[in-house]
Design a protein around this motif. Structure first.
Motif, PDB file in Angstrom:
ATOM      1  N   UNK A   1      61.953  40.794  93.178  1.00  9.69           N
ATOM      2  CA  UNK A   1      61.351  39.452  93.178  1.00  9.69           C
ATOM      3  C   UNK A   1      62.350  38.306  93.163  1.00  9.69           C
ATOM      4  N   UNK A   2      63.635  38.590  92.910  1.00 11.73           N
ATOM      5  CA  UNK A   2      64.646  37.547  92.822  1.00 11.73           C
ATOM      6  C   UNK A   2      64.742  36.890  91.460  1.00 11.73           C
ATOM      7  N   UNK A   3      63.862  37.249  90.527  1.00  9.37           N
ATOM      8  CA  UNK A   3      63.862  36.604  89.211  1.00  9.37           C
ATOM      9  C   UNK A   3      64.627  37.408  88.169  1.00  9.37           C
ATOM     10  N   UNK A   4      65.330  36.692  87.316  1.00 12.36           N
ATOM     11  CA  UNK A   4      65.932  37.265  86.119  1.00 12.36           C
ATOM     12  C   UNK A   4      64.892  37.140  85.016  1.00 12.36           C
ATOM     13  N   UNK A   5      64.788  38.186  84.197  1.00 13.54           N
ATOM     14  CA  UNK A   5      63.801  38.168  83.122  1.00 13.54           C
ATOM     15  C   UNK A   5      64.417  38.637  81.818  1.00 13.54           C
ATOM     16  N   UNK A   6      63.700  38.353  80.742  1.00 16.98           N
ATOM     17  CA  UNK A   6      63.992  38.897  79.420  1.00 16.98           C
ATOM     18  C   UNK A   6      62.817  39.781  79.028  1.00 16.98           C
ATOM     19  N   UNK A   7      63.096  40.934  78.478  1.00 13.99           N
ATOM     20  CA  UNK A   7      62.045  41.827  77.992  1.00 13.99           C
ATOM     21  C   UNK A   7      61.650  41.361  76.589  1.00 13.99           C
ATOM     22  N   UNK A   8      60.339  41.217  76.365  1.00 14.33           N
ATOM     23  CA  UNK A   8      59.847  40.703  75.087  1.00 14.33           C
ATOM     24  C   UNK A   8      58.939  41.682  74.348  1.00 14.33           C
ATOM     25  N   UNK A   9      58.573  42.793  75.002  1.00 16.64           N
ATOM     26  CA  UNK A   9      57.688  43.742  74.341  1.00 16.64           C
ATOM     27  C   UNK A   9      57.298  44.870  75.266  1.00 16.64           C
ATOM     28  N   UNK A  10      56.282  45.602  74.828  1.00 17.06           N
ATOM     29  CA  UNK A  10      55.772  46.735  75.595  1.00 17.06           C
ATOM     30  C   UNK A  10      54.273  46.572  75.797  1.00 17.06           C
ATOM     31  N   UNK A  11      53.812  46.907  76.976  1.00 20.56           N
ATOM     32  CA  UNK A  11      52.380  46.870  77.284  1.00 20.56           C
ATOM     33  C   UNK A  11      51.767  48.238  77.040  1.00 20.56           C
ATOM     34  N   UNK A  12      52.447  49.309  77.468  1.00 17.88           N
ATOM     35  CA  UNK A  12      51.905  50.647  77.263  1.00 17.88           C
ATOM     36  C   UNK A  12      52.699  51.724  77.968  1.00 17.88           C
ATOM     37  N   UNK A  13      52.291  52.959  77.712  1.00 16.51           N
ATOM     38  CA  UNK A  13      52.890  54.145  78.299  1.00 16.51           C
ATOM     39  C   UNK A  13      51.852  54.787  79.205  1.00 16.51           C
ATOM     40  N   UNK A  14      52.247  55.120  80.433  1.00 20.10           N
ATOM     41  CA  UNK A  14      51.309  55.611  81.440  1.00 20.10           C
ATOM     42  C   UNK A  14      51.847  56.913  82.027  1.00 20.10           C
ATOM     43  N   UNK A  15      51.207  58.040  81.654  1.00 24.64           N
ATOM     44  CA  UNK A  15      51.684  59.358  82.060  1.00 24.64           C
ATOM     45  C   UNK A  15      50.530  60.263  82.474  1.00 24.64           C
ATOM     46  N   UNK A  16      49.569  59.744  83.177  1.00 22.54           N
ATOM     47  CA  UNK A  16      48.411  60.523  83.610  1.00 22.54           C
ATOM     48  C   UNK A  16      48.851  61.596  84.613  1.00 22.54           C
ATOM     49  N   UNK A  17      48.755  62.891  84.262  1.00 18.50           N
ATOM     50  CA  UNK A  17      49.156  63.936  85.202  1.00 18.50           C
ATOM     51  C   UNK A  17      48.256  63.999  86.433  1.00 18.50           C
ATOM     52  N   UNK A  18      47.089  63.364  86.364  1.00 21.04           N
ATOM     53  CA  UNK A  18      46.187  63.305  87.513  1.00 21.04           C
ATOM     54  C   UNK A  18      46.513  62.175  88.472  1.00 21.04           C
ATOM     55  N   UNK A  19      47.531  61.370  88.155  1.00 13.99           N
ATOM     56  CA  UNK A  19      47.946  60.278  89.041  1.00 13.99           C
ATOM     57  C   UNK A  19      49.271  60.668  89.671  1.00 13.99           C
TER      58      UNK A  19
END
Length: 155
Positions: free
Chosen positions: A69-87
């Motif tokens: 995207x060309x943007x520099x960012x700072x990480x501020x937290x976590x939204x979630x973990x996504x590990x669906x074996x069906x995906x």
């Protein structure tokens, strides 16, 4: 390289790889979220990608966001973990990757918005605008989890 997503589809090909990845919900001061329209499947998505050896998960999210995207960012937290074996994601080179992604939360810290060889378009969207965009259900789930403010149970 073209990509096709399968979610809980009995006709999906069997996974043959598992690769850690990060995605990032980047939220501006005005509450809009950064999205890109992917070159590999034409769908709107969060910036993100494969974690490299020697890299932290946060570093992966920062690097992928900058590259896509060309943007520099700072990480501020976590939204979630996504590990669906069906995906799974099927690529035209024969790789079929099982989902393994940690979705982070970030804020812009510099740079200029631009497309990359991985995206057709990039832009900022209100949550309501994002609701009307074409995206996979897994990306929509991450946005929904961000909007709810809850960190989802590992899946």
């Amino acid at each position: 390289m073209a990509r096709r997503d399968y979610e809980d589809d009995p006709d999906a090909p069997e996974a043959n790889s598992l690769v850690p990845a990060a995605s990032v919900v980047v939220v501006g001061d005005d509450g809009r979220v950064l999205l890109q329209r992917r070159a590999d499947n034409g769908m709107w998505a969060l910036p993100g990608g494969v974690m490299e050896i020697g890299e932290s998960l946060a570093g992966c999210g920062v690097r992928e966001t900058r590259e896509e995207t060309g943007l520099d960012i700072e990480i501020t937290g976590i939204v979630g973990t996504y590990t669906n074996p069906g995906h799974v994601f099927a690529y035209d080179d024969g790789e079929v990757r099982q989902e393994f992604s940690i979705c982070l939360l970030g804020r812009p810290a510099g740079g200029e918005l631009q497309v990359s060889d991985e995206s057709f378009e990039v832009g900022w969207f209100t949550p309501e605008q994002a609701d009307g965009l074409s995206m996979t259900s897994s990306i929509r789930k991450r946005l929904s989890d961000w909007r709810s403010g809850r960190i989802p149970v590992v899946r």
